[in-house]
Design a protein around this motif. Structure first.
Motif, PDB file in Angstrom:
ATOM      1  N   LEU A   1      20.919  44.728   8.045  1.00 15.53           N
ATOM      2  CA  LEU A   1      20.563  45.750   9.023  1.00 15.53           C
ATOM      3  C   LEU A   1      19.088  45.668   9.379  1.00 15.53           C
ATOM      4  O   LEU A   1      18.707  45.850  10.546  1.00 15.53           O
ATOM      5  N   PHE A   2      18.254  45.375   8.398  1.00 18.31           N
ATOM      6  CA  PHE A   2      16.822  45.227   8.645  1.00 18.31           C
ATOM      7  C   PHE A   2      16.548  44.079   9.621  1.00 18.31           C
ATOM      8  O   PHE A   2      15.768  44.228  10.568  1.00 18.31           O
ATOM      9  N   LEU A   3      17.202  42.938   9.409  1.00 13.59           N
ATOM     10  CA  LEU A   3      16.989  41.789  10.287  1.00 13.59           C
ATOM     11  C   LEU A   3      17.477  42.068  11.706  1.00 13.59           C
ATOM     12  O   LEU A   3      16.802  41.734  12.689  1.00 13.59           O
ATOM     13  N   LEU A   4      18.644  42.695  11.819  1.00  2.96           N
ATOM     14  CA  LEU A   4      19.159  43.028  13.146  1.00  2.96           C
ATOM     15  C   LEU A   4      18.268  44.053  13.837  1.00  2.96           C
ATOM     16  O   LEU A   4      18.036  43.973  15.047  1.00  2.96           O
ATOM     17  N   PHE A   5      17.769  44.993  13.077  1.00  6.19           N
ATOM     18  CA  PHE A   5      16.926  46.045  13.634  1.00  6.19           C
ATOM     19  C   PHE A   5      15.627  45.472  14.182  1.00  6.19           C
ATOM     20  O   PHE A   5      15.232  45.749  15.324  1.00  6.19           O
ATOM     21  N   THR A   6      14.946  44.669  13.389  1.00  9.18           N
ATOM     22  CA  THR A   6      13.671  44.101  13.828  1.00  9.18           C
ATOM     23  C   THR A   6      13.867  43.128  14.989  1.00  9.18           C
ATOM     24  O   THR A   6      13.043  43.063  15.908  1.00  9.18           O
TER      25      THR A   6
ATOM     26  N   LEU B   1      12.271  45.723  -1.014  1.00  9.81           N
ATOM     27  CA  LEU B   1      12.454  47.116  -0.584  1.00  9.81           C
ATOM     28  C   LEU B   1      11.145  47.894  -0.526  1.00  9.81           C
ATOM     29  O   LEU B   1      11.154  49.133  -0.533  1.00  9.81           O
ATOM     30  N   ARG B   2      10.026  47.197  -0.435  1.00 12.17           N
ATOM     31  CA  ARG B   2       8.740  47.887  -0.312  1.00 12.17           C
ATOM     32  C   ARG B   2       8.368  48.150   1.144  1.00 12.17           C
ATOM     33  O   ARG B   2       7.623  49.077   1.432  1.00 12.17           O
ATOM     34  N   TYR B   3       8.893  47.327   2.048  1.00 12.71           N
ATOM     35  CA  TYR B   3       8.609  47.506   3.468  1.00 12.71           C
ATOM     36  C   TYR B   3       9.882  47.909   4.181  1.00 12.71           C
ATOM     37  O   TYR B   3      10.917  47.234   4.076  1.00 12.71           O
ATOM     38  N   LYS B   4       9.824  49.034   4.912  1.00 10.30           N
ATOM     39  CA  LYS B   4      11.003  49.555   5.600  1.00 10.30           C
ATOM     40  C   LYS B   4      10.589  50.109   6.956  1.00 10.30           C
ATOM     41  O   LYS B   4       9.684  50.947   7.022  1.00 10.30           O
ATOM     42  N   PRO B   5      11.237  49.686   8.024  1.00  6.47           N
ATOM     43  CA  PRO B   5      10.964  50.299   9.334  1.00  6.47           C
ATOM     44  C   PRO B   5      11.453  51.744   9.369  1.00  6.47           C
ATOM     45  O   PRO B   5      12.082  52.241   8.430  1.00  6.47           O
ATOM     46  N   VAL B   6      11.185  52.398  10.470  1.00  9.46           N
ATOM     47  CA  VAL B   6      11.613  53.779  10.645  1.00  9.46           C
ATOM     48  C   VAL B   6      13.142  53.851  10.623  1.00  9.46           C
ATOM     49  O   VAL B   6      13.830  52.983  11.156  1.00  9.46           O
ATOM     50  N   ASN B   7      13.657  54.882   9.992  1.00  6.40           N
ATOM     51  CA  ASN B   7      15.093  55.180   9.912  1.00  6.40           C
ATOM     52  C   ASN B   7      15.855  54.228   9.001  1.00  6.40           C
ATOM     53  O   ASN B   7      17.094  54.259   8.985  1.00  6.40           O
ATOM     54  N   LEU B   8      15.163  53.403   8.238  1.00  5.68           N
ATOM     55  CA  LEU B   8      15.825  52.545   7.257  1.00  5.68           C
ATOM     56  C   LEU B   8      15.369  52.907   5.843  1.00  5.68           C
ATOM     57  O   LEU B   8      15.228  52.034   4.981  1.00  5.68           O
ATOM     58  N   ASP B   9      15.145  54.190   5.604  1.00  3.72           N
ATOM     59  CA  ASP B   9      14.620  54.639   4.315  1.00  3.72           C
ATOM     60  C   ASP B   9      15.703  55.146   3.364  1.00  3.72           C
ATOM     61  O   ASP B   9      15.463  55.246   2.153  1.00  3.72           O
ATOM     62  N   VAL B  10      16.876  55.488   3.897  1.00  4.70           N
ATOM     63  CA  VAL B  10      17.896  56.118   3.060  1.00  4.70           C
ATOM     64  C   VAL B  10      18.587  55.098   2.162  1.00  4.70           C
ATOM     65  O   VAL B  10      18.826  55.358   0.973  1.00  4.70           O
ATOM     66  N   LEU B  11      18.919  53.931   2.702  1.00  4.40           N
ATOM     67  CA  LEU B  11      19.631  52.929   1.911  1.00  4.40           C
ATOM     68  C   LEU B  11      18.855  52.485   0.674  1.00  4.40           C
ATOM     69  O   LEU B  11      19.450  52.365  -0.405  1.00  4.40           O
ATOM     70  N   PRO B  12      17.540  52.211   0.746  1.00  2.91           N
ATOM     71  CA  PRO B  12      16.812  51.883  -0.484  1.00  2.91           C
ATOM     72  C   PRO B  12      16.883  52.979  -1.539  1.00  2.91           C
ATOM     73  O   PRO B  12      16.973  52.698  -2.740  1.00  2.91           O
TER      74      PRO B  12
END
Length: 237
Positions: free
Chosen positions: A42-47, A85-96
């Motif tokens: 999800l992080f890769l698709l999001f960025t 899991l130290r770097y997270k864009p906006v709205n990707l904080d819940v899964l970590p």
């Protein structure tokens, strides 16, 4: 978070009680791994989507708004922080947060099997310590820090697992009471009015300033109370 903890207590609690700790731990850790893989994808698709949007509309403000500017500038450095899991864009904080709690779930459930009330007390003390000391890495959203404090949110997870493991039966006198029903209805109405402040300026002017500044980074005690109370209308009927 409450539902995840409750299901963990209901499903894996009896397995651990019957001597299947290793089997339960394997399933929980596999679940954490699956969520980790889903988070990275999800992080890769999001960025990638944000980068495409920036190029298409020629608006670099999107990178700052979604906290991907540093990643697009230094992908070689921040890809490692994203994997850890130290770097997270906006709205990707819940899964970590969910992943970290799943990793701790085997130990939490094992302690709940042995000493459920003492485990819940220890979780509450950890919550108080997290609120008191406020570790910077868990309370600041910028850069590579965690927006949600896992040391605070673990209380809701542990409390839910405690309820799912049989603790809810001890609270039936409270859950089925008319007082709990009244408090649940009042809280739902209050929450509805708070949401309506986003659309009605007059209601927003009535909300105290301290409530506007309230943060969800570390769950408040009222969050746990309202979860229990809002379930009471259905149980009461």
């Amino acid at each position: 978070m409450f539902i995840s903890g409750y299901l963990a207590g209901v499903i894996y609690g009896p397995i651990i009680r019957n001597g299947g700790f290793l089997a339960a731990a394997k399933r929980l850790l596999m679940r954490a791994w699956q969520m980790y893989v889903a988070h990275i994808m999800l992080f890769l698709l999001f960025t990638a989507q944000i980068a495409r949007t920036i190029r298409r509309f020629d608006n670099p403000m999107y990178a700052d708004e979604f906290n991907v500017h540093n990643f697009l500038e230094h992908p070689d450095v921040l890809i490692g922080q994203a994997l850890s899991l130290r770097y997270k864009p906006v709205n990707l904080d819940v899964l970590p947060l969910y992943i970290s709690l799943m990793l701790a779930a085997p130990l939490i459930l094992w302690c709940l099997v042995r000493r459920p009330n003492w485990t819940l007390l220890g979780s509450a003390l950890l919550y108080v310590a997290a609120r008191w000391f406020r570790p910077q890495s868990c309370f600041v959203s910028a850069g590579t820090t965690w927006y949600f404090n896992p040391f605070a949110w673990q209380l809701m997870f542990v409390f839910a697992a405690w309820c799912g493991f049989g603790g809810a039966a001890k609270l039936q006198f409270l859950i089925r009471s008319r007082l709990a029903l009244a408090l649940a209805v009042a809280w739902i109405i209050f929450a509805f009015l708070i949401v309506m402040t986003w659309h009605v300026p007059f209601l927003e002017s009535l909300v105290p300033k301290w409530m506007i500044k309230a943060s969800i980074r570390s769950t408040k005690p009222i969050s746990i109370c309202c979860v229990s109370r809002t379930s009471s209308p259905w149980r009461w009927w």
